[in-house]
Design a protein around this motif. Sequence first.
Motif, short mmCIF file in Angstrom:
data_model
loop_
_atom_site.label_atom_id
_atom_site.label_comp_id
_atom_site.label_asym_id
_atom_site.label_seq_id
_atom_site.Cartn_x
_atom_site.Cartn_y
_atom_site.Cartn_z
N ARG A 21 0.83 -1.21 0.00
CA ARG A 21 0.00 0.00 0.00
C ARG A 21 0.87 1.26 0.00
O ARG A 21 0.47 2.29 -0.55
CB ARG A 21 -0.93 -0.01 1.21
CG ARG A 21 -2.03 -1.06 1.10
CD ARG A 21 -2.81 -1.23 2.40
NE ARG A 21 -3.94 -2.12 2.22
CZ ARG A 21 -5.20 -1.72 2.07
NH1 ARG A 21 -5.48 -0.43 2.08
NH2 ARG A 21 -6.17 -2.60 1.90
N ILE A 22 2.03 1.15 0.62
CA ILE A 22 2.96 2.27 0.61
C ILE A 22 3.74 2.28 -0.71
O ILE A 22 3.92 3.33 -1.34
CB ILE A 22 3.93 2.17 1.80
CG1 ILE A 22 3.15 2.30 3.11
CG2 ILE A 22 5.03 3.23 1.71
CD1 ILE A 22 3.97 2.02 4.35
N LEU A 24 2.85 1.39 -3.54
CA LEU A 24 2.03 1.82 -4.67
C LEU A 24 2.22 3.30 -4.96
O LEU A 24 1.95 3.77 -6.08
CB LEU A 24 0.56 1.50 -4.39
CG LEU A 24 -0.41 1.64 -5.57
CD1 LEU A 24 -0.09 0.64 -6.67
CD2 LEU A 24 -1.85 1.46 -5.10
N GLU A 25 2.64 4.04 -3.98
CA GLU A 25 2.89 5.48 -4.15
C GLU A 25 4.39 5.76 -4.28
O GLU A 25 4.81 6.91 -4.19
CB GLU A 25 2.32 6.26 -2.96
CG GLU A 25 0.81 6.14 -2.81
CD GLU A 25 0.06 6.78 -3.97
OE1 GLU A 25 0.60 7.72 -4.59
OE2 GLU A 25 -1.06 6.32 -4.28
N GLY A 26 5.20 4.72 -4.51
CA GLY A 26 6.64 4.87 -4.54
C GLY A 26 7.16 5.59 -5.76
O GLY A 26 6.43 5.87 -6.72
N PRO A 27 8.46 5.87 -5.78
CA PRO A 27 9.06 6.69 -6.85
C PRO A 27 9.34 5.96 -8.16
O PRO A 27 9.53 6.59 -9.19
CB PRO A 27 10.37 7.18 -6.21
CG PRO A 27 10.73 6.10 -5.24
CD PRO A 27 9.43 5.57 -4.71
N ARG A 32 5.97 0.35 -8.12
CA ARG A 32 4.51 0.51 -8.12
C ARG A 32 3.84 -0.66 -8.83
O ARG A 32 2.78 -1.14 -8.42
CB ARG A 32 4.12 1.84 -8.79
CG ARG A 32 4.63 3.07 -8.06
CD ARG A 32 3.96 4.34 -8.51
NE ARG A 32 4.10 4.63 -9.93
CZ ARG A 32 5.14 5.21 -10.50
NH1 ARG A 32 6.19 5.57 -9.75
NH2 ARG A 32 5.17 5.46 -11.80
N LEU A 48 -7.91 2.00 -3.14
CA LEU A 48 -6.53 2.50 -3.20
C LEU A 48 -5.97 2.35 -4.62
O LEU A 48 -5.35 3.28 -5.16
CB LEU A 48 -5.67 1.72 -2.21
CG LEU A 48 -4.26 2.21 -1.94
CD1 LEU A 48 -4.29 3.49 -1.13
CD2 LEU A 48 -3.47 1.14 -1.20
N ASP A 51 -7.72 4.84 -7.01
CA ASP A 51 -7.23 6.21 -6.80
C ASP A 51 -5.88 6.41 -7.47
O ASP A 51 -5.63 7.44 -8.10
CB ASP A 51 -7.11 6.51 -5.30
CG ASP A 51 -8.47 6.66 -4.63
OD1 ASP A 51 -9.47 6.88 -5.36
OD2 ASP A 51 -8.53 6.55 -3.39
N ARG A 52 -5.00 5.41 -7.33
CA ARG A 52 -3.67 5.52 -7.95
C ARG A 52 -3.79 5.52 -9.47
O ARG A 52 -3.07 6.24 -10.17
CB ARG A 52 -2.79 4.35 -7.49
CG ARG A 52 -1.41 4.32 -8.12
CD ARG A 52 -0.55 5.47 -7.63
NE ARG A 52 0.21 6.06 -8.70
CZ ARG A 52 1.08 7.05 -8.53
NH1 ARG A 52 1.29 7.56 -7.32
NH2 ARG A 52 1.74 7.56 -9.54
N ARG A 55 -4.09 8.72 -11.27
CA ARG A 55 -2.91 9.60 -11.22
C ARG A 55 -1.68 8.97 -11.85
O ARG A 55 -0.63 9.61 -11.93
CB ARG A 55 -2.60 9.94 -9.75
CG ARG A 55 -3.67 10.76 -9.07
CD ARG A 55 -3.30 11.06 -7.62
NE ARG A 55 -3.56 9.94 -6.73
CZ ARG A 55 -2.63 9.19 -6.17
NH1 ARG A 55 -1.35 9.42 -6.41
NH2 ARG A 55 -2.96 8.19 -5.36
N GLU A 56 -1.80 7.74 -12.30
CA GLU A 56 -0.62 7.00 -12.78
C GLU A 56 -0.25 7.40 -14.20
O GLU A 56 -1.08 7.32 -15.11
CB GLU A 56 -0.89 5.50 -12.71
CG GLU A 56 0.26 4.63 -13.13
CD GLU A 56 1.54 4.94 -12.38
OE1 GLU A 56 2.52 5.32 -13.04
OE2 GLU A 56 1.55 4.82 -11.13
#
Length: 199
Positions: A21-22, A24-27, A32, A48, A51-52, A55-56
Motif C-alpha cells: 500500500r505504501i 504503490l505510491e513509490g518513486p 509501483r 486504493l 485512486d492511484r 494519477r498514474e
Amino acid sequence: MALVRKHPALPAPAEAPEDPRIALEGPTAAGRRDAAHRLAADPGAAGLLADRLTREADRSVGEAILGALGRIGTPAAAERLFDLLGSEDVWLRNAAIETLQEMDAAVLGALERALADPDSDRRIFAVNVLVSLRHPAAATYARRVLAEDGHVNVCAAALDVLAEIGTPEMVPEIEAAAARFPDAPFLRFAARAACRRIT
C-alpha cells in the motif's frame, strides 16, 4: 597453541518487504507495478488501486493496476472501474471497459447504476460492457435499454450488442425500438442489420 574455531558469519536478516500500500505510491514504476500485483490478493485495496490509477502516468503500471482490480473482482472494484467511463483519457476508458467485460457477475450492481446515469455517453460506455460480458443477463440489460432509454445513440449501442448476442425471438423488440425514433434512419438501418444477423 590451541586452534580457535571460527564460526561462519550469520547472514544478515532479510529486510521485510515494503507494505504494498505504501509501495504503490513509490518513486519507481517497477516498485509501483510490483505493489499492484501484490495488492491483487487484497479485496480491500480496490479503492486504493483505483485512486492511484487516475494519477498514474506509466502505462505498464496502469495495466498492472487494472489487472489487479479485475482479479479482485468485487462489486466495489467494478464500481470504481465504472467511474472511469467518464474519463477524458481514451486509453483509460477503453481499458476500464475491457477489464469490466472480464469480471462477470461482480459487474451487475454497478452496471444497473451506470445504465441509469444522466450522462448519455456514460450510458453508451456501460452498454459497451455488455458485448463481451460473460453473463446470461447481458442480453436482458440490452433489451431493457432498447425499450426504455430515451437517447437514440444509447439505443443504437444496445442494438450493436443484440446484433452480437441476441436471439431470433428478440426481433419484435428490435423493430419496436426503431419505431420509437422515426427521425433516425440510421437506427432503422441498424435494427434491420441486427435482425438479419440474429435470424
